[in-house]
Design a protein around this motif. Structure first.
Motif, mmCIF file in Angstrom:
data_model
loop_
_atom_site.group_PDB
_atom_site.id
_atom_site.type_symbol
_atom_site.label_atom_id
_atom_site.label_comp_id
_atom_site.label_asym_id
_atom_site.label_seq_id
_atom_site.Cartn_x
_atom_site.Cartn_y
_atom_site.Cartn_z
ATOM 1 N N UNK A 77 0.823 -1.193 0.000
ATOM 2 C CA UNK A 77 0.000 0.000 0.000
ATOM 3 C C UNK A 77 0.862 1.249 0.000
ATOM 4 N N UNK A 78 0.367 2.317 0.573
ATOM 5 C CA UNK A 78 1.098 3.588 0.611
ATOM 6 C C UNK A 78 1.806 3.747 1.948
ATOM 7 N N UNK A 79 3.090 4.099 1.873
ATOM 8 C CA UNK A 79 3.907 4.252 3.074
ATOM 9 C C UNK A 79 4.646 5.585 3.011
ATOM 10 N N UNK A 80 4.555 6.356 4.091
ATOM 11 C CA UNK A 80 5.316 7.592 4.210
ATOM 12 C C UNK A 80 6.392 7.424 5.275
ATOM 13 N N UNK A 81 7.558 7.984 5.022
ATOM 14 C CA UNK A 81 8.600 8.094 6.042
ATOM 15 C C UNK A 81 8.814 9.582 6.273
ATOM 16 N N UNK A 82 8.322 10.074 7.392
ATOM 17 C CA UNK A 82 8.299 11.513 7.668
ATOM 18 C C UNK A 82 9.276 11.844 8.788
ATOM 19 N N UNK A 83 10.073 12.882 8.594
ATOM 20 C CA UNK A 83 11.017 13.314 9.622
ATOM 21 C C UNK A 83 10.973 14.830 9.755
ATOM 22 N N UNK A 84 10.779 15.287 10.984
ATOM 23 C CA UNK A 84 11.016 16.679 11.360
ATOM 24 C C UNK A 84 12.329 16.722 12.130
ATOM 25 N N UNK A 85 13.169 17.701 11.826
ATOM 26 C CA UNK A 85 14.422 17.896 12.555
ATOM 27 C C UNK A 85 14.395 19.283 13.183
ATOM 28 N N UNK A 86 14.166 19.338 14.485
ATOM 29 C CA UNK A 86 14.074 20.613 15.195
ATOM 30 C C UNK A 86 15.402 20.929 15.857
ATOM 31 N N UNK A 87 16.081 22.018 15.445
ATOM 32 C CA UNK A 87 17.383 22.359 16.044
ATOM 33 C C UNK A 87 17.212 22.858 17.477
ATOM 34 N N UNK A 88 17.903 22.240 18.392
ATOM 35 C CA UNK A 88 17.826 22.650 19.793
ATOM 36 C C UNK A 88 19.054 23.484 20.169
ATOM 37 N N UNK A 89 20.225 22.877 20.119
ATOM 38 C CA UNK A 89 21.488 23.590 20.329
ATOM 39 C C UNK A 89 22.440 23.185 19.211
ATOM 40 N N UNK A 90 23.585 23.876 19.114
ATOM 41 C CA UNK A 90 24.580 23.481 18.133
ATOM 42 C C UNK A 90 25.019 22.057 18.436
ATOM 43 N N UNK A 91 24.910 21.175 17.421
ATOM 44 C CA UNK A 91 25.282 19.777 17.603
ATOM 45 C C UNK A 91 24.200 18.935 18.235
ATOM 46 N N UNK A 92 22.972 19.467 18.336
ATOM 47 C CA UNK A 92 21.865 18.717 18.928
ATOM 48 C C UNK A 92 20.570 19.067 18.207
ATOM 49 N N UNK A 93 19.678 18.099 18.107
ATOM 50 C CA UNK A 93 18.360 18.360 17.531
ATOM 51 C C UNK A 93 17.372 17.356 18.104
ATOM 52 N N UNK A 94 16.097 17.645 17.933
ATOM 53 C CA UNK A 94 15.061 16.667 18.301
ATOM 54 C C UNK A 94 14.441 16.138 17.017
ATOM 55 N N UNK A 95 14.464 14.832 16.880
ATOM 56 C CA UNK A 95 13.842 14.142 15.757
ATOM 57 C C UNK A 95 12.397 13.799 16.095
ATOM 58 N N UNK A 96 11.486 14.123 15.185
ATOM 59 C CA UNK A 96 10.122 13.619 15.227
ATOM 60 C C UNK A 96 9.945 12.746 13.995
ATOM 61 N N UNK A 97 9.800 11.455 14.190
ATOM 62 C CA UNK A 97 9.648 10.515 13.077
ATOM 63 C C UNK A 97 8.221 9.986 13.052
ATOM 64 N N UNK A 98 7.622 9.990 11.859
ATOM 65 C CA UNK A 98 6.254 9.524 11.695
ATOM 66 C C UNK A 98 6.226 8.526 10.531
ATOM 67 N N UNK A 99 5.507 7.444 10.736
ATOM 68 C CA UNK A 99 5.416 6.409 9.713
ATOM 69 C C UNK A 99 3.944 6.103 9.440
ATOM 70 N N UNK A 100 3.310 6.917 8.595
ATOM 71 C CA UNK A 100 1.906 6.674 8.240
ATOM 72 C C UNK A 100 1.797 5.595 7.161
#
Length: 470
Positions: free
Chosen positions: A267-290
């Motif tokens: 069927x249909x598969x999405x691989x979704x990633x948000x990369x939110x910069x927190x500090x230099x050399x750090x980020x928060x990943x939000x991963x979604x798999x609809x």
């Protein structure tokens, strides 16, 4: 009032959205040659992981913020994490009986709009809180697709700037089944996006988890559209040597990308990633798999799977490349060609097209969220494999599961002590029964201990490097 974004989204059909056509400001500001990383909406939390009973702390673009629920206005309010009085973090305070955010130092209390409503130390005139200097510095916030977004730039631009949402999910179809996870990662947001957008690494890096070296081969990626607002690409053959069909990729600058794959089998598969910069050399990943499956059966089992159990598996996948990406960006920073990716990297194949396009975009529009800053010292392997502080403590599902495991382990110990104490007094079948209880209780305690460890740390040896069984 809390500033809330107009419910508009960046369309994947036309990434170069014109202000005259939509009435919105472009993400990154109006300068055609510069992408301002502050003039953007960033996700900071899944709403289901936020706690309404206390303040929640986060760091966005190097600035500490506090997220809290205004029960009177019924919205999530976000402030810079500093009391205007003596600059102590409001996240160390509480939400008081009146539903106000209370500073832990002197009890100054704030409403969701940022207004100071109460200063305990002043006299009867009550004029001090009327000053603008008494207000908390609020940031615009809005909830879209289950995520809380925050706007760190000019508040006046927030409602005019599109919130970067995933277009296919806007149809609200109940056929979508979605697995969501997040993690605080020890490398920059651009490093994360560069990695996820690179489809050719999956068979090797993730061999044994979500990849297989047997599927490795030529990857003909083509960029079909590009602008300051991002780019689109297509992989005509698609993954697994073309067995799954074409894969389309969208990058919405500066923090969102997704792969879109439709196959007859899955069927249909999405691989979704948000990369939110927190500090230099750090980020928060939000991963979604609809997923949109041809059959309802796979979705049924996904919905039955506890969220925390899915997170354990997703953490393992993230750790497949966590250590070498942390070092990779330091090698790049130390390179004499660090400001010229085309010389620092050797990108000879079409498989590198998206990586080259993303680096070109960043250089062309000077889209560095931390200009002039250098990376902190490298972390140890033990620190890089930490799961508790990078995920578990901030995840409502995993922290609740961990507490339950700890209670079950304690219950096992109590049962074992009672069974061992009763064994000398028992005889016959009772002795056999107690022996079974001791063995079962001990086995369960060992299983729970191994499971508990997975909430705290990852495995040092990735699946791809394990000996091949003959």
């Amino acid at each position: 009032m809390n500033t809330t974004a107009t419910p508009v989204s960046v369309t994947s059909q036309n990434l170069n959205v014109e202000r005259e056509e939509t009435g919105t400001l472009p993400a990154g500001g109006s300068d055609a040659n510069f992408f301002d990383c502050k003039e953007v909406w960033y996700p900071v939390h899944y709403v289901e992981d936020l706690t309404k009973s206390k303040p929640n702390k986060f760091t966005l673009l190097g600035k500490d913020i506090v997220i809290w629920w205004d029960k009177k206005g019924e919205f999530w309010s976000v402030f810079e994490d500093k009391c205007p009085h003596r600059l102590v973090p409001l996240s160390e305070g509480r939400i008081n009986e009146e539903g106000l955010l209370e500073c832990p130092y002197h009890g100054w209390a704030f409403s969701g709009s940022g207004n100071c409503e109460f200063i305990p130390q002043q006299g009867e005139d009550h004029t001090a809180e009327q000053s603008k200097r008494a207000c908390a510095n609020y940031l615009p916030a809005t909830v879209r697709q289950g995520l809380l977004f925050v706007y760190p730039g000019n508040p006046e631009n927030a409602a005019k700037t599109a919130v970067p949402v995933v277009d296919p999910l806007e149809d609200g179809s109940p056929e979508w089944v979605c697995i969501n996870t997040f993690r605080d990662l020890p490398y920059d947001a651009i490093t994360l996006l560069e990695n996820v957008i690179d489809a050719s690494h999956v068979p090797y890096t993730h061999h044994g988890t979500v990849g297989n070296r047997g599927y490795a081969g030529p990857v003909q990626l083509e960029v079909v559209e590009s602008s300051k607002q991002g780019f689109k690409g297509v992989w005509q053959d698609g993954p697994r040597k073309g067995s799954l069909g074409r894969q389309d990729t969208t990058f919405i600058a500066p923090c969102l990308m997704w792969h879109d794959l439709t196959s007859k089998k899955f069927g249909r598969t999405l691989t979704v990633v948000y990369a939110t910069p927190t500090r230099k050399g750090e980020c928060r990943l939000f991963a979604r798999f609809p997923f949109k499956f041809p059959s309802k059966i796979p979705g049924f089992f996904i919905k039955l799977t506890p969220r925390w159990y899915s997170h354990l598996g997703q953490n393992t996948i993230l750790e497949d490349d966590q250590i070498f990406l942390h070092l990779q960006e330091r090698y790049l920073e130390q390179s004499q060609n660090r400001n010229n990716f085309a010389k620092a990297y050797y990108l000879p194949t079409a498989a590198d097209s998206y990586v080259a396009e993303m680096r070109s975009w960043m250089q062309q529009y000077k889209a560095d969220p931390f200009p002039g800053e250098t990376l902190p010292p490298a972390l140890t392997k033990e620190q890089l494999l930490d799961r508790y502080h990078s995920h578990t403590i901030n995840c409502a599902s995993c922290s609740a599961a961990l507490k339950m495991i700890e209670k079950l382990k304690l219950a096992c110990i109590v049962v074992l002590i009672l069974a061992l104490g009763m064994t000398p007094l028992a005889a016959g079948f009772v002795t056999w029964g107690l022996s079974f209880v001791i063995l079962a209780g001990g086995g369960l305690w060992l299983y729970l201990s191994k499971l508990e460890k997975r909430f705290y740390e990852g495995e040092e040896l990735p699946s791809r490097n394990r000996p091949v069984k003959s």
